[in-house]
Scaffold this motif. Structure first.
Motif, PDB file in Angstrom:
ATOM      1  N   GLN A   1       0.826  -1.203   0.000  1.00 27.73           N
ATOM      2  CA  GLN A   1       0.000   0.000   0.000  1.00 27.73           C
ATOM      3  C   GLN A   1       0.862   1.256   0.000  1.00 27.73           C
ATOM      4  O   GLN A   1       0.565   2.233  -0.705  1.00 27.73           O
TER       5      GLN A   1
ATOM      6  N   GLU B   1       0.890   4.119  -2.874  1.00 21.68           N
ATOM      7  CA  GLU B   1       0.671   5.529  -2.531  1.00 21.68           C
ATOM      8  C   GLU B   1       1.835   6.396  -2.996  1.00 21.68           C
ATOM      9  O   GLU B   1       1.630   7.522  -3.486  1.00 21.68           O
TER      10      GLU B   1
ATOM     11  N   THR C   1       1.480   6.900  -6.661  1.00 17.94           N
ATOM     12  CA  THR C   1       0.410   7.852  -6.932  1.00 17.94           C
ATOM     13  C   THR C   1       0.866   9.287  -6.675  1.00 17.94           C
ATOM     14  O   THR C   1       0.609  10.195  -7.484  1.00 17.94           O
TER      15      THR C   1
END
Length: 252
Positions: free
Chosen positions: A99, A103, A106
């Motif tokens: 995760q 992130e 992103t």
């Protein structure tokens, strides 16, 4: 109806006239474009050099890639097995790490988009300032008219190019000046040193000769004194011997 040969000949003449007029128009247009380019001035250097260099490097890279048959070599590799091993290793990673990585990817994409947006916003005012600067420069120096394309990139490239040229010219001039001064220094040193060495040599020789003469005179005086002393002692000894002999005879 006319003769077929006459109609064909007329058609050929018409096509020749059209071709001649087209060539004349093309020559006129080319001459006008050349005159306009000459009047405006030819750009000294443009960003096309960078794009052309990039294309050349890319072509060389593509040629080397194809010549080495990298695609064929990669096709022979067991990529499916590699992907399978990577997937198995990625499955062992904790979900928190996965995760965090997603992130981070992103945020990286968002930051790139934001940077591109701000760069685009800043480019327009900067480009306008560059165009105004080029216009003012051409007004002050008409000889530069048309030599700098009116864009920010071309202005920056022109400044860098001229800086490199001026730096190179300065280095060459300094090298020439140093060489000239070095040659003159060697010449002056040779003349001055030779004259000084001659003067010093003559004075040293005269001084040496004077010292040699004084030393020879001193030796002669010393020899004379020594000889006189020796002769005096010999004479005294002879006198003493005679007196002793006379006393001996008197006693007898």
């Amino acid at each position: 109806r006319g003769h077929p040969c006459l109609s064909l000949r007329c058609h050929s003449c018409t096509m020749a006239k059209i071709l001649a007029l087209s060539m004349l128009g093309l020559a006129t247009t080319s001459a006008a474009a050349a005159a306009a380019t000459t009047a405006q001035g030819t750009p000294l250097i443009t960003t096309d050099v960078i794009y052309g260099t990039y294309e050349l490097v890319y072509d060389v890279y593509a040629f080397a890639w194809a010549k080495a048959d990298v695609d064929g070599l990669m096709a022979k590799l067991p990529m499916d097995d590699v992907k399978k091993v990577v997937s198995e290793q990625m499955a062992k990673i904790p979900p928190e790490v996965t995760q965090a990585l997603s992130e981070a990817q992103t945020k990286s994409v968002q930051l790139k988009a934001l940077a591109a947006e701000y760069a685009e916003k800043a480019y327009d005012p900067a480009n306008e300032l560059a165009v105004n600067a080029i216009t003012k420069l051409e007004a002050q120096l008409p000889a530069l008219t048309g030599m700098i394309p009116k864009t920010l990139g071309n202005l920056a490239l022109f400044v860098v190019y001229m800086s490199l040229v001026l730096y190179t010219v300065l280095k060459i001039v300094l090298f020439v000046v140093r060489t000239i001064f070095g040659v003159l220094k060697c010449i002056l040193c040779c003349f001055c040193c030779c004259s000084l060495c001659r003067r010093r040599g003559s004075s040293a020789a005269a001084e040496k000769n004077g010292k040699a003469k004084a030393a020879s005179k001193g030796k002669q005086a010393t020899n004379g004194t020594t000889n006189g002393t020796t002769n005096g002692k010999a004479a005294a000894a002879a006198t003493n011997g005679k007196a002793t002999a006379a006393k001996a005879k008197a006693k007898k």
